[in-house]
Write a protein that holds these residues in place. Structure first.
Motif, PDB file in Angstrom:
ATOM      1  N   ARG A  54       0.853  -1.186   0.000  1.00 38.04           N
ATOM      2  CA  ARG A  54       0.000   0.000   0.000  1.00 38.04           C
ATOM      3  C   ARG A  54       0.888   1.235   0.000  1.00 38.04           C
ATOM      4  O   ARG A  54       1.803   1.339   0.808  1.00 38.04           O
ATOM      5  N   VAL A  55       0.583   2.179  -0.887  1.00 38.91           N
ATOM      6  CA  VAL A  55       1.255   3.472  -0.904  1.00 38.91           C
ATOM      7  C   VAL A  55       0.291   4.457  -0.268  1.00 38.91           C
ATOM      8  O   VAL A  55      -0.895   4.470  -0.582  1.00 38.91           O
ATOM      9  N   SER A  56       0.801   5.278   0.649  1.00 38.27           N
ATOM     10  CA  SER A  56      -0.031   6.243   1.362  1.00 38.27           C
ATOM     11  C   SER A  56      -0.703   7.201   0.390  1.00 38.27           C
ATOM     12  O   SER A  56      -0.071   7.710  -0.534  1.00 38.27           O
ATOM     13  N   GLU A  57      -1.994   7.433   0.592  1.00 39.52           N
ATOM     14  CA  GLU A  57      -2.713   8.401  -0.233  1.00 39.52           C
ATOM     15  C   GLU A  57      -2.276   9.821   0.105  1.00 39.52           C
ATOM     16  O   GLU A  57      -2.333  10.707  -0.733  1.00 39.52           O
ATOM     17  N   ASP A  58      -1.855  10.044   1.350  1.00 40.58           N
ATOM     18  CA  ASP A  58      -1.457  11.377   1.809  1.00 40.58           C
ATOM     19  C   ASP A  58      -0.008  11.713   1.482  1.00 40.58           C
ATOM     20  O   ASP A  58       0.342  12.884   1.344  1.00 40.58           O
ATOM     21  N   ASP A  59       0.846  10.699   1.386  1.00 36.21           N
ATOM     22  CA  ASP A  59       2.275  10.927   1.166  1.00 36.21           C
ATOM     23  C   ASP A  59       2.813   9.814   0.271  1.00 36.21           C
ATOM     24  O   ASP A  59       2.991   8.681   0.706  1.00 36.21           O
ATOM     25  N   GLN A  60       3.072  10.141  -0.977  1.00 34.45           N
ATOM     26  CA  GLN A  60       3.524   9.151  -1.952  1.00 34.45           C
ATOM     27  C   GLN A  60       4.914   8.593  -1.656  1.00 34.45           C
ATOM     28  O   GLN A  60       5.366   7.668  -2.312  1.00 34.45           O
ATOM     29  N   ASP A  61       5.598   9.148  -0.654  1.00 34.36           N
ATOM     30  CA  ASP A  61       6.923   8.661  -0.267  1.00 34.36           C
ATOM     31  C   ASP A  61       6.854   7.633   0.858  1.00 34.36           C
ATOM     32  O   ASP A  61       7.881   7.245   1.416  1.00 34.36           O
TER      33      ASP A  61
ATOM     34  N   ALA B 277       5.278   3.822   1.938  1.00 31.11           N
ATOM     35  CA  ALA B 277       4.632   2.586   1.498  1.00 31.11           C
ATOM     36  C   ALA B 277       4.680   1.576   2.635  1.00 31.11           C
ATOM     37  O   ALA B 277       5.560   1.638   3.500  1.00 31.11           O
TER      38      ALA B 277
END
Length: 74
Positions: free
Chosen positions: A16-23, A25
């Motif tokens: 899962r990659v964070s929806e709020d922070d693409q940096d 996972a």
């Protein structure tokens, strides 16, 4: 994701990659019990390897000491 969807994912790898922070996972390992998992211990990879110079990696363990997830912060 609903509770039914969560149960279907048990026993599989899930990234899962964070929806709020693409940096940020999170990799759920097949041993991850699902949404209600309470981590007993989290250890940074840099704590285990003093010379580690990569992205911040956190290993999550459940109450039985089983590795259940890996968080990566780029």
């Amino acid at each position: 994701m609903g509770q039914t969807d969560s149960k279907k994912k048990l026993g599989r790898f899930e990234l899962r990659v964070s929806e709020d922070d693409q940096d940020v996972a999170y990799l759920r390992l097949p041993s991850h019990p699902g949404e209600t998992c309470k981590m007993s211990k989290s250890i940074r990879l840099a704590e285990l390897m003093g010379s580690y110079a990569g992205p911040d990696v956190v290993l999550d363990f459940d109450q039985d000491g089983v590795l259940v997830g890996i968080e990566i912060l780029a």
